[in-house]
Design a protein around this motif. Structure first.
Motif, mmCIF file in Angstrom:
data_model
loop_
_atom_site.group_PDB
_atom_site.id
_atom_site.type_symbol
_atom_site.label_atom_id
_atom_site.label_comp_id
_atom_site.label_asym_id
_atom_site.label_seq_id
_atom_site.Cartn_x
_atom_site.Cartn_y
_atom_site.Cartn_z
ATOM 1 N N GLY A 1 61.837 -47.847 -43.570
ATOM 2 C CA GLY A 1 60.994 -47.531 -44.715
ATOM 3 C C GLY A 1 61.278 -46.197 -45.370
ATOM 4 N N ARG B 1 65.251 -54.919 -46.376
ATOM 5 C CA ARG B 1 63.791 -54.895 -46.336
ATOM 6 C C ARG B 1 63.304 -54.076 -45.163
ATOM 7 N NH1 ARG B 1 61.702 -60.897 -46.997
ATOM 8 N NH2 ARG B 1 63.815 -61.625 -47.201
ATOM 9 N N ARG B 2 62.134 -53.491 -45.375
ATOM 10 C CA ARG B 2 61.518 -52.687 -44.329
ATOM 11 C C ARG B 2 61.102 -53.572 -43.158
ATOM 12 N NH1 ARG B 2 57.018 -48.016 -44.625
ATOM 13 N NH2 ARG B 2 56.847 -47.810 -42.396
ATOM 14 N N THR C 1 57.993 -47.800 -36.126
ATOM 15 C CA THR C 1 59.237 -47.222 -36.625
ATOM 16 C C THR C 1 59.974 -46.512 -35.498
ATOM 17 O OG1 THR C 1 58.161 -45.162 -37.257
ATOM 18 C CG2 THR C 1 58.264 -46.896 -38.929
#
Length: 129
Positions: free
Chosen positions: A82, A36-37, A42
């Protein structure tokens, strides 16, 4: 770079190579697809690759640097970030006729992604999405 990002990089460098030793690569790479992201900010891809390279280059045994371990660790981290990263496998013939294998990343339309060497002489066999 935040402390939690560093912990995530170290954890990926510790766990993914172990998983590659214990299970078939296809199973490990399939598992990476389900990550999962991460919520929040980020990581920069180049900076992430730099840290992974440094850790794996100094690691002993099953953690030492190989193209497959690097590609799988980075695929896991990029997916958590992502990005749609996948590991690509390729082969080429050496001058003596033997086969040489290599693994690298494809991320979106970029292939190779975060690769230091030239992979154009390799024939891609399969990619693991």
């Amino acid at each position: 770079m935040r402390f939690r990002h560093k912990v995530e990089i170290v954890a990926a460098c510790a766990l993914v190579p172990c998983a590659l030793e214990l299970f078939p690569a296809s199973r490990v790479l399939e598992g990476l697809r389900r990550l999962r992201r991460r919520r929040g900010d980020t990581l920069g891809a180049e900076r992430m690759a730099h840290h992974v390279d440094r850790i794996l280059a100094r690691a002993p045994g099953v953690w030492r640097y190989t193209c497959l371990r690097r590609a799988a660790v980075l695929a896991a981290l990029l997916r958590r970030d992502g990005r749609d990263a996948e590991v690509v496998f390729g082969v080429r013939r050496r001058a003596d006729g033997s086969l040489e294998a290599h693994a690298w990343l494809r991320c979106g339309d970029e292939e190779p992604f975060l690769e230091r060497g030239d992979v154009t002489s390799y024939q891609a066999l399969q990619s693991a999405r």
